[in-house]
Design an enzyme around this catalytic site. Sequence first.
Site, PDB file in Angstrom:
ATOM      1  N   ARG A  61       0.847  -1.210   0.000  1.00 33.78           N
ATOM      2  CA  ARG A  61       0.000   0.000   0.000  1.00 33.78           C
ATOM      3  C   ARG A  61       0.876   1.252   0.000  1.00 33.78           C
ATOM      4  O   ARG A  61       0.547   2.257  -0.617  1.00 33.78           O
ATOM      5  CB  ARG A  61      -0.937  -0.017   1.225  1.00 33.78           C
ATOM      6  CG  ARG A  61      -1.686   1.290   1.430  1.00 33.78           C
ATOM      7  CD  ARG A  61      -2.984   1.149   2.218  1.00 33.78           C
ATOM      8  NE  ARG A  61      -2.842   0.394   3.435  1.00 33.78           N
ATOM      9  CZ  ARG A  61      -2.300   0.854   4.586  1.00 33.78           C
ATOM     10  NH1 ARG A  61      -1.829   2.077   4.657  1.00 33.78           N
ATOM     11  NH2 ARG A  61      -2.220   0.073   5.649  1.00 33.78           N
ATOM     12  N   TYR A 113     -14.390  18.118 -16.778  1.00 36.73           N
ATOM     13  CA  TYR A 113     -14.908  16.742 -16.761  1.00 36.73           C
ATOM     14  C   TYR A 113     -15.928  16.598 -15.616  1.00 36.73           C
ATOM     15  O   TYR A 113     -15.660  17.039 -14.486  1.00 36.73           O
ATOM     16  CB  TYR A 113     -13.742  15.761 -16.603  1.00 36.73           C
ATOM     17  CG  TYR A 113     -14.190  14.380 -16.219  1.00 36.73           C
ATOM     18  CD1 TYR A 113     -15.012  13.640 -17.060  1.00 36.73           C
ATOM     19  CD2 TYR A 113     -13.843  13.817 -14.993  1.00 36.73           C
ATOM     20  CE1 TYR A 113     -15.469  12.380 -16.695  1.00 36.73           C
ATOM     21  CE2 TYR A 113     -14.283  12.563 -14.625  1.00 36.73           C
ATOM     22  CZ  TYR A 113     -15.101  11.854 -15.487  1.00 36.73           C
ATOM     23  OH  TYR A 113     -15.555  10.615 -15.115  1.00 36.73           O
ATOM     24  N   ASP A 185      -4.886  19.349 -15.412  1.00 36.34           N
ATOM     25  CA  ASP A 185      -5.290  18.011 -15.827  1.00 36.34           C
ATOM     26  C   ASP A 185      -4.765  17.833 -17.253  1.00 36.34           C
ATOM     27  O   ASP A 185      -5.243  18.472 -18.192  1.00 36.34           O
ATOM     28  CB  ASP A 185      -6.823  17.888 -15.775  1.00 36.34           C
ATOM     29  CG  ASP A 185      -7.288  16.472 -16.103  1.00 36.34           C
ATOM     30  OD1 ASP A 185      -6.621  15.811 -16.917  1.00 36.34           O
ATOM     31  OD2 ASP A 185      -8.325  16.046 -15.562  1.00 36.34           O
ATOM     32  N   LYS A 210      -6.629   6.918 -19.808  1.00 38.30           N
ATOM     33  CA  LYS A 210      -6.761   7.400 -21.175  1.00 38.30           C
ATOM     34  C   LYS A 210      -5.464   7.160 -21.961  1.00 38.30           C
ATOM     35  O   LYS A 210      -5.061   6.030 -22.115  1.00 38.30           O
ATOM     36  CB  LYS A 210      -7.198   8.861 -21.135  1.00 38.30           C
ATOM     37  CG  LYS A 210      -8.390   9.108 -20.170  1.00 38.30           C
ATOM     38  CD  LYS A 210      -9.638   8.434 -20.631  1.00 38.30           C
ATOM     39  CE  LYS A 210     -10.793   8.297 -19.677  1.00 38.30           C
ATOM     40  NZ  LYS A 210     -10.944   9.058 -18.495  1.00 38.30           N
TER      41      LYS A 210
HETATM   42  C1  LIG Z   1     -10.124  14.950 -18.245  1.00 37.02           C
HETATM   43  C2  LIG Z   1     -10.454  13.868 -17.256  1.00 37.02           C
HETATM   44  N1  LIG Z   1      -9.975  13.949 -16.001  1.00 37.02           N
HETATM   45  C3  LIG Z   1     -10.242  12.998 -15.078  1.00 37.02           C
HETATM   46  C4  LIG Z   1     -11.034  11.907 -15.373  1.00 37.02           C
HETATM   47  C5  LIG Z   1     -11.308  10.854 -14.327  1.00 37.02           C
HETATM   48  O1  LIG Z   1     -10.504   9.740 -14.547  1.00 37.02           O
HETATM   49  P1  LIG Z   1     -10.896   8.203 -14.265  1.00 37.02           P
HETATM   50  O2  LIG Z   1     -12.080   7.877 -15.117  1.00 37.02           O
HETATM   51  O3  LIG Z   1      -9.646   7.465 -14.650  1.00 37.02           O
HETATM   52  O4  LIG Z   1     -11.202   8.067 -12.820  1.00 37.02           O
HETATM   53  C6  LIG Z   1     -11.536  11.780 -16.674  1.00 37.02           C
HETATM   54  C7  LIG Z   1     -12.387  10.622 -17.019  1.00 37.02           C
HETATM   55  O5  LIG Z   1     -12.998  10.565 -18.055  1.00 37.02           O
HETATM   56  C8  LIG Z   1     -11.254  12.782 -17.635  1.00 37.02           C
HETATM   57  O6  LIG Z   1     -11.718  12.717 -18.890  1.00 37.02           O
END
Ligand SMILES: Cc1ncc(COP(=O)(O)O)c(C=O)c1O
Length: 392
Positions: A61, A113, A185, A210
């Site tokens: 962990r 998002y 992000d 992604k």
């Molecule tokens: C730009 C962006 N940030 C964060 C996230 C969240 O990530 P996760 O789905 O891996 O938890 C997403 C998910 O689609 C996203 O498109």
Amino acid sequence: MKNFSNYKDYSTKDELSFDSKAVHGALGCEPLTGAVSFPIYQTSTFRHPEFGRSTGFDYSRLLNPTRQELERTLAILEGGKHGFAFSSGQAANMALFTWLNPGDHMILMDDIYGGTFRIATTIFGKYGIEYDFVDLSDLDAVKKAIKPNTKMIFIETPSNPLMKVADIQALSDIAHENGAIAVVDNTFLTPYFQKPLSLGADVVIHSATKYLGGHNDIIAGAAVVNDDDLAAHFKLQLKSHGNGLAPMDSWLMLRGIKTLHLRMERHNSNAKKVAEWLRKHPKVEKVYYVGFEDHKDYDITKKQTTGFGGMISFAVDSVETVYNILKNVDMIMFAESLGGTETLITYPTTQTHEDTPEDIKERLGITKKFLRISVGIEDPDDIINDLERAMN
Ligand SMILES: Cc1ncc(COP(=O)(O)O)c(C=O)c1O
């Protein structure tokens, strides 16, 4: 037994390019056996040689060799000092937002998002953290939104799904002048095309599900920082929440990253072709793509990125056209997510932005006629032919 943390990285050598670092990771190979594919250390705990001595690993962990190799690779690629791998992008965001204290204020991109919107409003709002959603491509609006208690500017650029572009350097300066941190992000462009830390940001965050993972086969998140206090914060979150990425998934991401540069180039060139084609289609009313020279913030894109990525959004002439596309696509898949080898088409209003209130979605343009496409690395003509057939 060698202590991994003391093993000399050869991939940090300055003469190696991004591409070579992506292929070789941090250690290059596993130092005990020379295994070229870094092993999956599927163990929860580690034996100690004697009292008071440790191999550097105690309990998975806290730290696991496969995750550590990944975390160091992420740090190298983003040009940061400390990397962290989480069990999802949302877990990385949760860990990030706990940096704030009750009474603090944060500013976030307005079309962010939907999951990040949910965390900010539903979860942290409950703990007395104030938030404002602002169009971060408008610096005057950001300056107006700053309050004495603003402690974080959360930048998503390009934004999901409206492909707005925010000036990372200018926003980082505004944050720092006001005693806040700037977070980016970087999911859409990855460090292959955009390196926020080099532009002044304090934290880079990813849904590594992604492009970093790249194959639609893991859920993962990442964070990279330079500052030691921020690093200690993320380490504490991993240790306390137990939301670190598991060894098998860490390995899958390491494997994905080996081809990041190749995939991103192909996503980029495919998306350019698809965006240009979409723009000419009579049933398409508007295409949102950062690679268009007439995109409002094209100059900022050119200044801070080396590519446009694989994401396109578009509005069509009617809800009927939307349903036809979603029903009739064949090779392209109607599915939530992005950044993988396969082309996926998403309906943001009921999927990624389901929890964003209707009035906000309407105001922003995330309407029922709005679709998002994550252009994969297939033959671009097959992608276009599939869309053409589905639309008609
Ligand atoms: C730009 C962006 N940030 C964060 C996230 C969240 O990530 P996760 O789905 O891996 O938890 C997403 C998910 O689609 C996203 O498109």
